[in-house]
Design a protein around this motif. Structure first.
Motif, PDB file in Angstrom:
ATOM      1  N   CYS A   2      -5.402   3.483   5.412  1.00 40.22           N
ATOM      2  CA  CYS A   2      -5.335   4.245   5.225  1.00 40.22           C
ATOM      3  C   CYS A   2      -6.516   4.458   4.294  1.00 40.22           C
ATOM      4  O   CYS A   2      -7.130   5.636   4.121  1.00 40.22           O
ATOM      5  N   CYS A  12       0.642   4.081   1.609  1.00 40.15           N
ATOM      6  CA  CYS A  12       0.475   4.368   3.416  1.00 40.15           C
ATOM      7  C   CYS A  12       2.177   3.317   4.137  1.00 40.15           C
ATOM      8  O   CYS A  12       2.375   4.179   4.830  1.00 40.15           O
ATOM      9  N   CYS A  47       0.488  -1.358   0.026  1.00 37.65           N
ATOM     10  CA  CYS A  47      -0.631   0.119   0.155  1.00 37.65           C
ATOM     11  C   CYS A  47       1.083   1.049   0.068  1.00 37.65           C
ATOM     12  O   CYS A  47       2.172   1.156   0.434  1.00 37.65           O
ATOM     13  N   GLY A  70       0.302  -1.351   4.621  1.00 35.64           N
ATOM     14  CA  GLY A  70      -0.888  -2.114   4.040  1.00 35.64           C
ATOM     15  C   GLY A  70      -1.461  -2.777   4.926  1.00 35.64           C
ATOM     16  O   GLY A  70      -0.876  -3.983   5.351  1.00 35.64           O
ATOM     17  N   CYS A 107      -7.147  -0.249   1.614  1.00 34.67           N
ATOM     18  CA  CYS A 107      -6.528  -1.033   2.949  1.00 34.67           C
ATOM     19  C   CYS A 107      -6.946  -0.563   4.458  1.00 34.67           C
ATOM     20  O   CYS A 107      -7.279   1.208   4.462  1.00 34.67           O
TER      21      CYS A 107
HETATM   22 ZN   LIG Z   1      -2.548   2.257   3.588  1.00 35.81          ZN
END
Ligand SMILES: [Zn+2]
Length: 418
Positions: free
Chosen positions: A73, A47, A45, A50, A70
């Motif tokens: 996020c 972010c 992911c 994940g 996810c």
């Molecule tokens: Zn994420």
């Protein structure tokens, strides 16, 4: 595992009508996945942390595509996605037949793109602080319809695209187009006042790399325009309000305004202005990124949309009928040019509060009383019922302040659905 609903199970059934060509290439794609010729890889992911929940097992073509959100996020991704080699082979061999249904440039498509840029993209950029002249580069310009619009509006406009056929078509119209990818093109060291990526970013498999290349093509005070499909545009009528119709194997990301801005922020861009449609204007900004987990909010939204999915027209007519009950004959004017408007014309009768509607010259239906936009001040209704599937701020910009002064109620059908 909790899919959004049973409709998202991997049953191989397409949600949209398919042509014979699409069917043929969908079968080819499916076979290549089955035999292992096309390979998939798991994605991290954006972010960096994940924690994925599967929400769909197929896309709108009935292809086995896994869509996840996810929990850390809220970003919605296709995961796993095709590995790099399979992805290039897919774009070379099947993408155009499946996704565009026809794969040759045409005058209709060229002028469609051009008019979209003149009417929406360029005003959006200019109204939200972007440059009104200077140099523009469109990455993924296809036939150059947008590039032609920018050139006509006084910019020095160029475009790059990987499709030889489309680039040659645009060059034939005298446009400054190149058949090239962005990282090779960046080696020229040219810097642009404005970069345009319209319906391109959602296809990127390596956002960090692509956005860093784009940054290297921007003048220090330059702007980046991003257009992508918006998840929260569904309740404004996108994809007929059906999230399943939005899902397609070529899209790695399905953004909301916030999830796009968070990702852009992470890679060194700040947002000047962005709508849920999604159109966004960004600048280079290396200040520390902001972060908001919008998992809960996005899931709540998707579940709400799922209830009405596939029957958004009926929902709109029901909302409009409710609203019309509080008006006398002739007190309401509709504004909008989309398919939903045609459905609403069935509500027009002698006794109906709907007096008629404003129209854009392009799609004037017959046998209906219409008022062109310039007549709005002399034809002020009590209620302006907005049907257009833009978002509120964009719609209101289409009218001047004076048009809306004097206590007219502005009722946007799609906002009522959110
Ligand atoms: Zn994420």
């Amino acid at each position: 595992m909790a899919l959004l609903s049973d409709r998202y199970k991997n049953d191989g059934i397409a949600t949209i009508d398919l042509s014979d060509i699409q069917r043929k290439y969908i079968d080819i794609f499916r076979k290549k996945c089955k035999t292992g010729e096309y390979k998939f890889r798991k994605c991290e992911c954006e972010c960096g942390n994940g924690d994925f929940e599967v929400i769909a097992e197929k896309d709108r073509y009935g292809l086995p595509v896994t869509t996840v959100i996810c929990r850390n996020c809220g970003l919605i991704m296709t995961n796993p996605c095709l590995d790099d080699a399979s992805n290039s082979a897919f774009y070379d061999n099947e993408y155009h037949y499946i996704y565009r249904a026809e794969e040759n440039p045409s005058e209709e498509k060229f002028f469609g793109r051009k008019s979209d840029a003149v009417n929406f993209i360029i005003p959006f950029i200019q109204n939200h602080g972007g440059p009104k002249c200077g140099t523009v580069l469109e990455i993924g310009c296809a036939d150059g319809g947008n590039v032609a619009a920018f050139a006509e509006c006084g910019y020095t406009a160029s475009g790059i695209d990987l499709s030889h056929k489309y680039v040659e078509y645009g060059k034939g119209k005298g446009l400054d187009l190149y058949c090239n990818d962005s990282s090779s093109f960046a080696e020229n060291n040219r810097k642009y006042d404005l970069i345009v990526i319209n319906h391109v970013l959602e296809h990127f498999t390596d956002l960090e790399k692509e956005l860093s290349t784009i940054k290297s093509l921007m003048a220090p005070e330059g702007y980046l325009f991003v257009g992508v499909p918006g998840v929260k545009d569904l309740t404004f009528g996108a994809y007929n309000g059906d999230f399943l119709r939005m899902l397609q194997n070529a899209h790695i990301f399905n953004f909301t305004k916030n999830s796009l801005c968070t990702v852009m922020n992470r890679y060194g861009f700040s947002c000047n202005f962005c709508t849920e449609r999604i159109r966004g204007l960004f600048k280079i900004d290396s200040s520390s990124p902001s972060f908001k987990n919008e998992y809960e909010d996005t899931m709540r939204y998707l579940k709400k949309v799922e209830v009405a999915a596939g029957d958004i027209l009926a929902l709109i007519i029901a909302r409009a009928t409710d609203k019309l009950a509080s008006y006398n004959p002739g007190e309401v004017i509709l504004y909008g040019t989309t398919a939903e408007l045609s459905a609403l014309t069935q509500l027009i009768s002698d006794l109906s509060p709907i007096r008629g509607f404003f129209y854009s010259e392009k799609k004037k239906p017959e046998d209906i009383i219409t008022y062109i936009k310039s007549l709005i001040p002399s034809q002020l209704p009590k209620c302006l019922m907005l049907i257009d599937n833009g978002n509120d701020s964009e719609l209101k910009e289409q009218f001047t302040r004076e048009d809306l002064a004097g206590g007219i109620e502005v009722f946007s059908i799609y906002s009522e659905l959110t």
